[in-house]
Design a protein around this motif. Structure first.
Motif, short mmCIF file in Angstrom:
data_model
loop_
_atom_site.label_atom_id
_atom_site.label_comp_id
_atom_site.label_asym_id
_atom_site.label_seq_id
_atom_site.Cartn_x
_atom_site.Cartn_y
_atom_site.Cartn_z
N LEU A 5 47.38 37.40 28.95
CA LEU A 5 47.64 35.99 28.66
C LEU A 5 48.31 35.79 27.31
N SER A 6 47.86 36.54 26.33
CA SER A 6 48.39 36.34 24.97
C SER A 6 49.53 37.30 24.65
N GLY A 7 49.29 38.60 24.82
CA GLY A 7 50.30 39.59 24.45
C GLY A 7 51.53 39.54 25.32
N GLY A 8 51.33 39.32 26.63
CA GLY A 8 52.49 39.23 27.52
C GLY A 8 53.40 38.09 27.15
N GLY A 9 52.79 36.94 26.89
CA GLY A 9 53.60 35.79 26.47
C GLY A 9 54.29 36.02 25.15
N LEU A 10 53.58 36.73 24.24
CA LEU A 10 54.16 37.00 22.93
C LEU A 10 55.36 37.94 23.04
N LEU A 11 55.24 38.98 23.87
CA LEU A 11 56.35 39.90 24.06
C LEU A 11 57.54 39.22 24.74
N THR A 12 57.26 38.39 25.71
CA THR A 12 58.33 37.65 26.38
C THR A 12 59.04 36.73 25.42
#
Length: 332
Positions: A80-87
């Protein structure tokens, strides 16, 4: 470092740097956390960080997988957090790249190179000059300074464009005037000639003020302003009207079956003039006897400069030690 100092420092950094640091911190945090929650599945912190990056990027190799409920909860929060941050990082990086290309075409990016040629003024003459330089030496870097253009695409013309008034120091600093090889100042023929020459002289003063040693080639339209351009610091002054008037005269009164304009154009395109001091072995020789001396090196002796007098193809002149010879040779 207190929180306010950290925020002041952090938010002054470029957005891409901030994102990279944020991604690294988040991935390190999740990687360390999963290592302590499931030490047998993740033997080292590096393995945990690797899993965090792979999971956050939604690649999912499956080489490391949390098996416990707490571990899987950590994985959910990571997605939820890291995926959005990388995107967000990838899209921001792409947007910055596009914005940088746009800024380049709009002349907003300072030039950082050295030994470049600065061309001031964009017109048909400088367009052809850019093409000629690019054809002769594709590695020669060029910077164009102009305030009339709103945009110039690099893929169309191999120059680094700087938008602004070339008589302003800040614009010349953007063009890295200190490390430039030479400067060409072209006249604006779309305005009144005297005003165009005044602009050229002001630009010459600004360039010379920022770099005392750089060679300045200035184009002047009116004869009365030639001396002022030299006083301003121009090393070479090209009087466009003088040159064209002389060519027109030759076109009107040339001998039959002769093409003066085409001859001069092809001559200057393939050959270059150079001024050299008289070699000692030619001192006291006649001009006629000195011609074969240079022909051996594929050079042509065409004239002599003596006490500011230009003697072109003189009939019978004895060469003196203080003479400067005018040589015509092929471009290297």
């Amino acid at each position: 470092m207190n929180l306010e100092t950290f925020k002041h420092f952090f938010y002054r950094m470029p957005v891409v740097v901030r994102l990279i640091l944020s991604v690294l911190v988040v991935m390190m945090l999740f990687g360390t956390l999963i290592r302590f929650v499931e030490p047998q599945q993740f033997p080292s912190i590096f393995d945990g960080v690797w899993w965090a990056f792979v999971t956050g990027a939604t690649v999912g190799y499956g080489d490391y997988v949390p098996l416990t409920v707490p571990g899987r909860i950590i994985g959910i929060f990571l997605i939820l957090s890291g995926g959005g941050l990388l995107t967000f990082f990838l899209t921001t990086f792409a947007a910055k790249t596009i914005n940088h290309e746009s800024d380049l075409s709009e002349g907003k990016v300072a030039f950082k190179g050295k030994n470049h040629i600065i061309v001031i003024g964009w017109n048909e003459r400088t367009k052809q000059l850019v093409d000629m330089i690019a054809e002769k030496d594709s590695n020669q870097e060029m910077v164009l300074v102009d305030h009339t253009l709103s945009k110039l695409q690099y893929r169309h013309y191999p120059v680094h464009f700087i938008h602004g008034d070339p008589s302003e120091d800040a614009v010349l600093v953007q063009a890295n005037i200190q490390d430039a090889q030479s400067v060409l100042i072209s006249s604006d023929v779309t305005i009144e000639e005297r005003k165009a020459d005044i602009n050229t002289i002001l630009t010459t003063i600004a360039v010379r003020g920022n770099n005392q040693d750089i060679p300045i080639n200035a184009e002047i339209l009116t004869i009365s302003q030639v001396e002022n351009a030299i006083r301003a610091g121009a090393d070479t002054v090209v009087s466009l009207n003088d040159f064209m008037s002389t060519l027109f005269y030759h076109e009107l009164f040339h001998k039959q079956d002769t093409r003066p304009f085409e001859t001069v154009l092809n001559l200057l395109n393939d050959q270059q003039f150079s001024h050299i001091k008289l070699p000692e072995e030619l001192e006291g020789s006649s001009f006629k006897k000195a011609v074969p001396f240079f022909l051996e090196n594929q050079e042509l002796l065409v004239g002599v400069i003596r006490e500011n007098d230009w003697l072109m193809n003189p009939a019978d002149v004895t060469l003196e030690s203080d003479d400067t010879l005018i040589i015509l040779s092929a471009w290297q």
